[in-house]
Design a protein around this motif. Structure first.
Motif, PDB file in Angstrom:
ATOM      1  N   PRO A 200      88.079   5.215  -9.178  1.00 45.42           N
ATOM      2  CA  PRO A 200      89.419   4.269 -10.523  1.00 45.42           C
ATOM      3  C   PRO A 200      89.767   5.765 -11.254  1.00 45.42           C
ATOM      4  O   PRO A 200      89.527   6.311 -11.281  1.00 45.42           O
ATOM      5  N   THR A 201      90.825   4.635 -12.450  1.00 40.81           N
ATOM      6  CA  THR A 201      91.603   5.576 -13.542  1.00 40.81           C
ATOM      7  C   THR A 201      90.160   5.263 -14.297  1.00 40.81           C
ATOM      8  O   THR A 201      90.320   3.604 -14.474  1.00 40.81           O
ATOM      9  N   VAL A 202      89.417   6.142 -15.193  1.00 37.14           N
ATOM     10  CA  VAL A 202      88.652   5.997 -16.267  1.00 37.14           C
ATOM     11  C   VAL A 202      89.372   6.097 -17.225  1.00 37.14           C
ATOM     12  O   VAL A 202      89.508   7.598 -17.418  1.00 37.14           O
ATOM     13  N   ILE A 203      89.246   5.639 -18.303  1.00 41.42           N
ATOM     14  CA  ILE A 203      89.834   5.831 -19.709  1.00 41.42           C
ATOM     15  C   ILE A 203      89.250   5.310 -21.259  1.00 41.42           C
ATOM     16  O   ILE A 203      88.125   4.364 -20.325  1.00 41.42           O
ATOM     17  N   THR A 204      88.491   6.597 -21.440  1.00 41.65           N
ATOM     18  CA  THR A 204      87.611   6.485 -22.391  1.00 41.65           C
ATOM     19  C   THR A 204      88.091   5.705 -23.522  1.00 41.65           C
ATOM     20  O   THR A 204      89.407   5.623 -24.049  1.00 41.65           O
ATOM     21  N   GLY A 205      87.260   5.042 -24.167  1.00 44.16           N
ATOM     22  CA  GLY A 205      87.876   4.872 -25.980  1.00 44.16           C
ATOM     23  C   GLY A 205      88.540   5.535 -27.110  1.00 44.16           C
ATOM     24  O   GLY A 205      90.108   5.419 -27.166  1.00 44.16           O
TER      25      GLY A 205
ATOM     26  N   SER B 180      85.743  -0.182 -27.454  1.00 46.38           N
ATOM     27  CA  SER B 180      85.490  -1.544 -28.532  1.00 46.38           C
ATOM     28  C   SER B 180      86.481  -2.369 -28.393  1.00 46.38           C
ATOM     29  O   SER B 180      87.109  -2.689 -28.112  1.00 46.38           O
ATOM     30  N   PRO B 181      85.244  -3.815 -29.906  1.00 45.14           N
ATOM     31  CA  PRO B 181      86.724  -4.735 -29.469  1.00 45.14           C
ATOM     32  C   PRO B 181      87.553  -4.605 -29.329  1.00 45.14           C
ATOM     33  O   PRO B 181      88.521  -5.297 -28.799  1.00 45.14           O
ATOM     34  N   GLU B 182      88.346  -3.174 -30.531  1.00 48.81           N
ATOM     35  CA  GLU B 182      89.705  -3.870 -30.718  1.00 48.81           C
ATOM     36  C   GLU B 182      90.940  -3.178 -30.145  1.00 48.81           C
ATOM     37  O   GLU B 182      91.362  -3.694 -29.386  1.00 48.81           O
ATOM     38  N   ALA B 183      89.224  -2.371 -28.114  1.00 51.67           N
ATOM     39  CA  ALA B 183      90.679  -1.687 -27.626  1.00 51.67           C
ATOM     40  C   ALA B 183      90.936  -3.305 -26.478  1.00 51.67           C
ATOM     41  O   ALA B 183      92.091  -3.262 -26.588  1.00 51.67           O
ATOM     42  N   LYS B 184      89.968  -4.324 -26.980  1.00 52.92           N
ATOM     43  CA  LYS B 184      90.199  -5.141 -25.201  1.00 52.92           C
ATOM     44  C   LYS B 184      90.908  -6.116 -26.108  1.00 52.92           C
ATOM     45  O   LYS B 184      91.650  -6.530 -25.621  1.00 52.92           O
ATOM     46  N   LEU B 185      91.864  -6.261 -28.095  1.00 49.18           N
ATOM     47  CA  LEU B 185      92.135  -7.027 -28.190  1.00 49.18           C
ATOM     48  C   LEU B 185      93.510  -7.057 -27.921  1.00 49.18           C
ATOM     49  O   LEU B 185      94.633  -6.777 -27.236  1.00 49.18           O
ATOM     50  N   ARG B 186      93.853  -5.218 -28.190  1.00 51.34           N
ATOM     51  CA  ARG B 186      95.019  -3.936 -28.005  1.00 51.34           C
ATOM     52  C   ARG B 186      95.935  -4.949 -25.930  1.00 51.34           C
ATOM     53  O   ARG B 186      96.577  -5.228 -26.572  1.00 51.34           O
ATOM     54  N   ILE B 187      94.782  -4.493 -24.945  1.00 56.17           N
ATOM     55  CA  ILE B 187      95.052  -4.666 -24.320  1.00 56.17           C
ATOM     56  C   ILE B 187      94.856  -5.444 -23.168  1.00 56.17           C
ATOM     57  O   ILE B 187      96.482  -6.155 -22.525  1.00 56.17           O
ATOM     58  N   ALA B 188      94.181  -7.240 -24.065  1.00 58.74           N
ATOM     59  CA  ALA B 188      95.001  -8.079 -23.973  1.00 58.74           C
ATOM     60  C   ALA B 188      96.257  -8.461 -24.174  1.00 58.74           C
ATOM     61  O   ALA B 188      96.919  -8.957 -23.951  1.00 58.74           O
TER      62      ALA B 188
ATOM     63  N   ARG C  83      94.343   7.544 -28.108  1.00 58.65           N
ATOM     64  CA  ARG C  83      95.518   8.173 -28.653  1.00 58.65           C
ATOM     65  C   ARG C  83      97.000   7.775 -27.735  1.00 58.65           C
ATOM     66  O   ARG C  83      97.474   8.496 -27.488  1.00 58.65           O
ATOM     67  N   MET C  84      96.715   6.728 -27.043  1.00 57.57           N
ATOM     68  CA  MET C  84      98.005   6.035 -26.122  1.00 57.57           C
ATOM     69  C   MET C  84      98.827   5.386 -26.695  1.00 57.57           C
ATOM     70  O   MET C  84      98.084   4.204 -27.839  1.00 57.57           O
ATOM     71  N   SER C  85      99.975   5.776 -26.841  1.00 54.14           N
ATOM     72  CA  SER C  85     101.016   4.842 -27.108  1.00 54.14           C
ATOM     73  C   SER C  85     101.310   3.676 -26.313  1.00 54.14           C
ATOM     74  O   SER C  85     100.734   3.397 -24.931  1.00 54.14           O
TER      75      SER C  85
ATOM     76  N   VAL D 225      88.131  -2.935 -15.830  1.00 55.71           N
ATOM     77  CA  VAL D 225      86.731  -3.765 -16.665  1.00 55.71           C
ATOM     78  C   VAL D 225      86.718  -3.080 -17.767  1.00 55.71           C
ATOM     79  O   VAL D 225      87.497  -1.754 -17.650  1.00 55.71           O
ATOM     80  N   ILE D 226      86.396  -3.797 -18.730  1.00 63.30           N
ATOM     81  CA  ILE D 226      86.282  -3.060 -20.377  1.00 63.30           C
ATOM     82  C   ILE D 226      84.917  -3.217 -20.936  1.00 63.30           C
ATOM     83  O   ILE D 226      84.408  -4.364 -20.695  1.00 63.30           O
ATOM     84  N   THR D 227      84.415  -1.632 -21.337  1.00 59.91           N
ATOM     85  CA  THR D 227      82.509  -1.482 -20.990  1.00 59.91           C
ATOM     86  C   THR D 227      82.661  -0.600 -22.139  1.00 59.91           C
ATOM     87  O   THR D 227      83.393  -0.125 -22.258  1.00 59.91           O
ATOM     88  N   GLY D 228      81.470  -0.766 -23.043  1.00 59.61           N
ATOM     89  CA  GLY D 228      80.846   0.143 -23.897  1.00 59.61           C
ATOM     90  C   GLY D 228      79.901   1.103 -23.576  1.00 59.61           C
ATOM     91  O   GLY D 228      79.471   1.766 -24.025  1.00 59.61           O
TER      92      GLY D 228
END
Length: 912
Positions: A574-579, A606-614, A584-586, A551-554
């Motif tokens: 679950p492990t919840v990771i905030t934006g 953020s939408p940028e986070a979606k791109l990074r995860i993909a 801050r993650m490498s 799940v990736i949500t704002g």
């Protein structure tokens, strides 16, 4: 493209005067057109669409059917037959090429139309003013004079002049400029090229920020985009990865066939003692027997059928190749709001300094000052409309807040809201808030802000107390509010903070950072968005299919976790990771996190986070499906293997960037699409197996003839082989493309990205198991007839000899034995591991009709005199027919036994 907006020399134009002239010339007004007037104009100017003016492409497509590798192989066989003087065989092969090309051309045209027809499922929409109210219509119905409502994420569908507002526009489709350009109704440009005029917007561009209204002055081919389309029109058909892979296999088959044919000519003449003519006949038969003529068109049609089926289920797939990719998806990155939930927000609880207020339509809370301020801010900092309870326009969250404001006694007409608004700081996905500058009836200016509590509360210095006066927001009170947000989020409620700030009328800040500070908190608004009832079953299917859901949500992490638990996405903590934590993650830390066993929720992302995860998931070898609906989601949707946009709530930009669009915005449709993708991929493998299984029985007669040195007459003529390939094979192959899903389809793990469609086990099953059984049966039938007639090796069977009629019956028996084996192969190919009983013998009526057709055709070839004279067949007796009756059962039964042993072996292996 070099048109210039010109004016008379010495004339100073006023923007308002220019607009009034334009509206007069268009016979329109700032309130738009009436529906009746718009319909009359539509008849006069035509629909707002780009029409093809280029030449026809079908001749080129038809020529392509005669030049693909398998057709070239048949051309070579025809040329070889013609050179050695067997003209009837050469003519028959050319006829096969023509028939097959026509069939393939018809199928590909059908497939192309099937994909083009998907536009009807996903028409481009536009918001306009019709009859004085906002209406959403299909973009093709836009006419000059319409007043467009343009919002962030909208694709602009006509050339228009801005009436009010300011927007950022992506003009790259027309100018190639990557950076958005600002367009405003207050900017009037003259003596500049048309595309540079800052008061104009154009069809084919997209709004990336802001809101505006504009009057349409050009539609369809009269737009700038239409001019470009008329100058350069080029339509190219993309080849899917599956088709590319099969085409490579076709070249491999062609190479092997040619090498075998060329190698066997000297072997047959020197080693077996055949004449050169008989050796060439053998080579021609070998070439024809190795060609799976219907392979490419059947695959194209199967993919097109899959695309149409998905569209009926609510998943509009824009590329044929995506059907193949869906079958191997192993990670789904999904949004929460509208995908897992119903996207029907309703405010349930309001928290202010005066206490907690439950919002009940039958028992509205008291109209105290704090609640009135809150309701005013919710109505002002809003872009939704509620014309009536059944007709709402805008974001569901804003619609819910407008409804809550009405219950609290504050109702703001959209036109009045627009009149009071001085400026707007649009919702920023990274800041997670929105603000407006508004004037009240007394002439005072207020900043109204709403957004995520963690981004709004730090900007608040005070809180409105019970008397309606600001009081300092103490650290203790901030702690109470944070606990309150967490408590509501744990219940699955979405919480927004609402604040205000009085401003001096002559000192309204234009900088967002200067405006959004020293705010006064009005309250926290909690709203519910219930999960979709069908999502839980869909999630369970994903888990059993080995598909991971992230799940990736704002939204707030606790809210997302609560919803994820309710629908079954998370089964442990679950492990919840905030934006903030993700930023801050490498890359190494993110890769380690994604590779771990934890159930993950990325919150406030953020939408940028979606791109990074993909990117991280794809680099790890996963096949990723990613949902999105906003403008900034477009890069992630393009990067994912399957970008999935929302058809209802998504922006035009997201829909254009995606591979698949959900017309119902429902997560359950994603699961259905994955299941359909697996089914289509399985069915492609089934009919490839079916087609390849016939290579061995088709080649065997020629091998027996060559290895016997001519002592055994040719068991099957080339013309009979062609009749078998063209006449009896195609319809059952098409029917296998419509097979229902096998049991356990969604219990299998996803196939690997690198797994080819044609694998060694499939070829072994086709060539050396099913093919050998069919070959043995057909040869048994051939020798049965000859031996019964008194034949012995080397006995003459030519025309005029006593055994010639028996020889014709024997070749006919070989032909019928191949047809009977083909029927058994069709039933065996229906499943890869499961038993036929588990899917039902009669569950594919199209296959039964295909088998009935080939039996009727075989009877015609055997018993109709005209076909007998052409193909060299002879009528069979009852005992001969009786001999072939068990052939299908033997072929299917042998494979059924093989599959039973395979299941049993795997079961024992699982136990041990």
């Amino acid at each position: 493209m070099t048109d210039v907006v010109d004016v008379e020399p010495g004339v100073q134009l006023d923007p308002t005067e220019q607009l009034d002239r334009l509206l007069r010339d268009l016979r329109s007004s700032r309130s738009g057109l009436s529906s009746r007037d718009a319909q009359r104009r539509l008849v006069h100017v035509g629909t707002n669409e780009l029409r093809r003016r280029g030449g026809r492409t079908w001749p080129r497509e038809l020529v392509r059917q005669f030049t693909h590798p398998l057709a070239l192989l048949l051309w070579a066989a025809a040329g070889l037959a013609w050179l050695v003087g067997i003209e009837p065989v050469a003519i028959a092969i050319v006829a096969v090429i023509v028939i097959n090309a026509a069939f393939a051309f018809v199928q590909e045209q059908h497939a192309e139309k099937a994909v083009e027809a998907l536009a009807a499922y996903l028409p481009m929409r536009a918001k306009v003013l019709r009859d004085g109210r906002v209406a959403e219509i299909e973009a093709i119905q836009l006419v000059p004079g319409d007043v467009l409502i343009i919002e962030e994420g909208d694709r602009i569908s006509a050339d228009a002049r801005l009436l009010d507002g300011g927007i950022e526009v992506d003009l790259s489709a027309l100018t190639g400029e990557a950076l958005p350009a600002f367009r405003s109704a207050d900017l009037l440009d003259s003596q500049v090229p048309l595309l540079q005029a800052r008061d104009l917007v154009f069809s084919g561009t997209t709004c990336t920020e802001g809101e505006a209204r504009a009057v349409v002055f050009a539609t369809g081919m009269r737009t700038e985009l239409g001019r470009i389309a008329a100058l350069s029109e080029r339509v190219e058909r993309d080849e899917s990865p599956l088709e590319h892979q099969v085409r490579r296999v076709a070249w491999l088959i062609a190479l092997i066939s040619v090498l075998m044919g060329v190698a066997f000519i000297p072997v047959a003449t020197l080693g077996a003692g055949l004449s050169f003519l008989n050796a060439v006949i053998f080579a021609v038969g070998l070439l024809v027997g190795n060609v799976p003529e219907g392979l490419l068109p059947v695959i194209t049609l199967a993919l097109a059928i899959g695309v149409r089926g998905l569209a009926r289920r609510g998943a509009v797939v824009k590329r044929l190749s995506a059907v193949e990719t869906l079958g191997s998806t192993d990670v789904i990155c999904t949004d929460k709001t509208g995908t897992l939930t119903e996207n029907r927000m309703r405010v349930t609880v309001i928290h202010t300094a005066t206490g907690t207020h439950t919002l009940d339509p039958d028992r509205p809370p008291p109209g105290e000052a704090t609640l009135i301020h809150l309701a005013t801010a919710m109505a002002a900092c809003n872009n939704a409309r509620i014309d009536d309870p059944d007709h709402t326009t805008g974001d569901p969250t804003e619609v819910a807040m407008l409804g809550a404001g009405v219950l609290l006694g504050v109702s703001l007409d959209p036109d009045e809201r627009l009149r009071r608004r001085r400026s707007q700081f649009h919702f920023d996905p990274s800041l997670k808030r929105m603000s407006t500058l508004d004037a009240d009836d007394q002439g005072h200016t207020w900043l109204h802000t709403k957004g995520a509590p963690e981004t709004v509360l730090p900007l608040c210095a005070t809180e409105l107390d019970t008397d309606g006066h600001p009081r300092p927001l103490t650290p203790a009170r901030r702690g109470e509010l944070a606990d309150l947000v967490d408590t509501q989020a744990q219940r699955g409620l979405r919480v927004l903070a609402v604040a205000e700030r009085p401003l001096a009328p002559d000192a309204a800040p234009t900088d967002r950072d200067q405006a959004e500070r020293d705010l006064t908190l009005l309250g926290l608004v909690a709203m519910v968005d219930p999960p979709r009832p069908e999502v839980a079953d869909a999630v369970a299917h994903c888990h059993t299919a080995g598909i991971r859901i992230i799940v990736i949500t704002g939204d707030h992490g606790l809210t997302a976790a609560a919803i994820a638990k309710q629908v079954g996405i998370t089964r442990t903590e679950p492990t919840v990771i905030t934006g903030y934590e993700l930023d801050r993650m490498s890359e190494t830390d993110l890769d380690t996190l994604l590779a771990g066993p934890s159930e993950l929720i990325f919150a406030r992302s953020s939408p940028e986070a979606k791109l990074r995860i993909a990117d991280a998931l794809r680099d790890a070898g996963h096949v990723v499906a990613m949902t999105g609906d906003g403008v900034n989601d477009a890069p992630a949707l393009r990067r994912a293997d399957i970008g999935i946009a929302m058809g209802r709530s998504g922006t035009d930009v997201a829909r254009e960037a995606s591979t698949m669009v959900l017309t119902d915005d429902n997560f359950a449709t994603i699961t259905a699409a994955v299941q359909a993708g697996r089914r289509v991929y399985d069915n492609i493998r089934k009919f490839i197996l079916y087609i390849f299984a016939h290579a061995t029985p088709e080649v065997t007669p020629f091998v027996v003839f060559a290895l016997s040195g001519g002592a055994v007459p040719l068991p099957l003529t080339v013309l009979q082989l062609l009749a078998f390939d063209v006449g009896t094979e195609t319809l059952p192959a098409l029917a296998l493309g419509r097979e229902p899903a096998e049991p356990g389809l969604m219990q299998r793990p996803p196939r690997k990205r690198s797994e080819p469609v044609i694998r060694a086990p499939m070829l072994l099953r086709a060539w050396l198991f099913l093919g050998l059984i069919c070959a043995a049966l057909e040869m048994a039938g051939f020798f049965y007839v000859l031996l019964k007639a008194g034949w012995h090796p080397g006995a003459p069977t030519d025309v005029g000899t006593p055994l010639h009629h028996a020889y014709q019956q024997a070749t006919t028996m070989t032909f019928l034995g191949m047809v009977a084996g083909q029927i058994g192969t069709a039933f065996a190919a229906r499943t890869e591991r499961a038993s036929l009983r588990s899917i039902g013998v009669l569950s594919n009526p199209l296959l039964l009709w295909g088998i009935a057709f080939e039996l009727v055709l075989a009877a015609a070839i055997i018993y109709l005199p005209p076909l007998q004279s052409v193909l060299g067949t002879a009528p069979l007796t009852l005992d001969m027919l009786a001999l072939t009756v068990p052939f299908p059962i033997i072929v299917w039964g042998a494979d059924e036994l093989r599959r039973w042993l395979l299941r049993r072996t795997n079961k024992h292996a699982a136990i041990t």
